[in-house]
Design an enzyme around this catalytic site. Structure first.
Site, PDB file in Angstrom:
ATOM      1  N   HIS A   2      40.397  56.277  20.056  1.00  0.00           N
ATOM      2  CA  HIS A   2      40.419  55.268  18.997  1.00  0.00           C
ATOM      3  C   HIS A   2      41.870  54.969  18.634  1.00  0.00           C
ATOM      4  O   HIS A   2      42.674  55.887  18.574  1.00  0.00           O
ATOM      5  CB  HIS A   2      39.678  55.810  17.773  1.00  0.00           C
ATOM      6  N   VAL A  26      32.110  25.191  45.773  1.00  0.00           N
ATOM      7  CA  VAL A  26      30.653  25.307  45.975  1.00  0.00           C
ATOM      8  C   VAL A  26      30.308  26.422  46.962  1.00  0.00           C
ATOM      9  O   VAL A  26      29.376  26.316  47.737  1.00  0.00           O
ATOM     10  CB  VAL A  26      30.048  23.963  46.450  1.00  0.00           C
ATOM     11  N   GLU A  39      47.173  33.974  60.373  1.00  0.00           N
ATOM     12  CA  GLU A  39      48.009  33.212  59.442  1.00  0.00           C
ATOM     13  C   GLU A  39      48.938  34.054  58.584  1.00  0.00           C
ATOM     14  O   GLU A  39      50.134  34.060  58.764  1.00  0.00           O
ATOM     15  CB  GLU A  39      47.106  32.378  58.528  1.00  0.00           C
ATOM     16  N   HIS A  40      48.347  34.766  57.582  1.00  0.00           N
ATOM     17  CA  HIS A  40      49.200  35.484  56.623  1.00  0.00           C
ATOM     18  C   HIS A  40      48.746  36.926  56.500  1.00  0.00           C
ATOM     19  O   HIS A  40      47.561  37.177  56.323  1.00  0.00           O
ATOM     20  CB  HIS A  40      49.052  34.915  55.186  1.00  0.00           C
TER      21      HIS A  40
END
Length: 465
Positions: free
Chosen positions: A444, A269, A37-38
């Site tokens: 820092h 899911v 596909e890609h």
């Protein structure tokens, strides 16, 4: 016509496959890659990259609403969902094109089509122009995975979406149900909730982000609820009744079934491996619930056939796939100091708001494995840079082996933690102890100072809380 032959053929041009091809080519192997596909696979086109582009838009939108806090003025704040999607697709396209360029640069032959393995060392590719027969001494399977669809909860692109529909939405959801609170589910919930959808997340496990440390999950949940999300844990969507412009979800929670109406449902899911129609069973490849069974070096047990990335099982992460690709290419080229990829050394990053990142064992897992642990924590509210950024919500948690000082796990929730986690990943890779981390001077003011303080806290030496 005789089949074209190669040293290596990679099937699938996602972050596992294309990286494996590049490394194989760098090592002087004649390499081809087959993609259906890609270029860039799901990750670049429909996964990691376009979702981050969309989440960035929602993050900026969220910040615009907070302009006043920073002494700024922003009136008439709004968004154009089509433009947000267009930007996301543009980002994906740019990177997908980049992969094509890398293939050219590394002299890798690209064959667009669907591959099957008729016999050992042979590949048949169905292309636009017909069928092409190829031969290779070594074949790397990198076909990835797709969304798992549960019976009755299948996507239709209108009322019920998969991640693909959610990335190119036909409309803005008003009342959204997200099924599943892993990384994919929670990122989409975060995106749409920030843009104003009334969002409910249903999770079958006892907490959201169930693979994370329990404390981090609880912290994230509190943030999500504060942002207006409804979270239903230990809950299950039993059925969806689809009507005109609405879905009634039957959600079982606490032994009772409740009915709730939504106009959009996103199903997240889990995933299943793309193992069908390749001819793997006939070759003698062992499959376990749609994943190829491999050893630690991604070998399938069939001579010259390897499987990497999502098709080879958890963790389902692009960076794991890429590293496996490099490892397999090096193995094929005959390098002998090849190291297997250790799952517990791979960081997981979730780009919801707030971000979540972790590496190694959770506190519970470390205890379950028999370690006596020392745990350190540091809140964002104790960090100057976090307060200056207006991002004082979050925490860093570190888990050490009391006996040896080994860093067993690190877990974070808050702004930019997906970038911070790498410090602990490097530390674990170099087998750093707590002493090394304590003696490291962190710059820092930075968010990274919290990583230092969390280590100090584990050994009762914390300074800023």
């Amino acid at each position: 016509m005789a089949a074209k032959t190669y040293d290596v053929i990679v099937i699938g041009a996602g972050p596992g496959g294309y990286v494996a091809a590049i490394r194989a080519s760098q090592l002087g192997l004649k390499t081809a890659i087959v993609e259906r596909e890609h270029m860039g696979g799901i990750c670049l086109n429909w996964g990691c990259i376009p979702t981050k582009a969309m989440l960035r838009s929602s993050e900026v939108f969220h910040l615009m609403h907070r302009a006043k806090e920073f002494g700024l003025k922003a009136d008439g704040i709004g968004y154009d969902l089509d433009a947000v999607v267009k930007r996301s697709r543009g980002v994906a396209k740019q990177l997908s094109g980049g992969v094509g360029h890398l293939m050219k640069k590394n002299k890798i032959e690209v064959i667009m089509g669907a591959a099957t393995l008729p016999s050992k060392g042979k590949i048949s590719v169905k292309t636009d122009k017909g069928t092409e027969e190829l031969g290779a001494k070594n074949i790397i399977l990198a076909t990835g995975a797709r969304a798992r669809e549960l019976p009755g909860l299948e996507a239709d692109g209108d009322l019920v979406w998969t991640y693909k529909h959610a990335l190119q939405p036909p409309r803005m959801p008003k009342k959204l149900l997200v099924i599943g609170s892993g990384a994919i589910g929670i990122e989409f919930a975060s995106f749409y909730n920030t843009l104003g959808a009334d969002t409910t997340v249903v999770e079958v496990m006892d907490r959201v982000l169930p693979v994370e440390d329990a404390e981090i999950s609880a912290f994230a949940k509190k943030s999500f609820v504060k942002q207006g999300m409804k979270i239903m844990e230990k809950a299950m969507v039993k059925q969806l009744d689809r009507g005109k412009g609405k879905v009634t979800a039957h959600i079982e929670v606490g032994g009772k079934v409740e009915k709730h109406d939504f106009d959009t449902v996103i199903s997240a899911v889990g995933i299943v491996g793309n193992v069908g129609n390749l001819g793997l069973e006939a070759l003698g490849v062992k499959l376990d619930r749609t994943h190829v069974v491999t050893d630690q070096f991604c070998r399938t047990g069939v001579d010259g056939l390897f499987a990497i990335g999502d098709i080879a099982g958890a963790p389902w992460l692009a960076h794991k796939a890429s590293h496996e690709g490099v490892m397999v290419a090096e193995l094929i080229s005959g390098k002998n100091n090849v190291h297997p990829v250790k799952p517990e050394s791979i960081a997981g990053c979730t780009y919801c708001h707030p971000q979540v990142a972790s590496v190694g064992y959770s506190e519970a897992k470390a205890k379950e494995l028999g370690y006596k642990v020392k745990v350190g924590r540091f809140p964002f509210i104790g960090n100057g840079k976090a307060i200056a950024l207006g991002e004082a919500e979050g925490m860093v948690k570190t888990v050490f082996d009391e006996k040896t000082g080994e860093l067993l796990g690190a877990h974070m929730v808050g702004a930019e933690v997906t970038e911070l986690i790498q410090g602990y990943v490097v530390g674990r890779q170099l087998e750093t102890t707590e002493e090394d981390l304590m003696n490291t001077v962190f710059p820092h003011p930075t968010l990274s100072e919290m990583m230092h303080e969390s280590v100090l806290d584990a050994f009762d030496r914390v300074i800023h809380i």
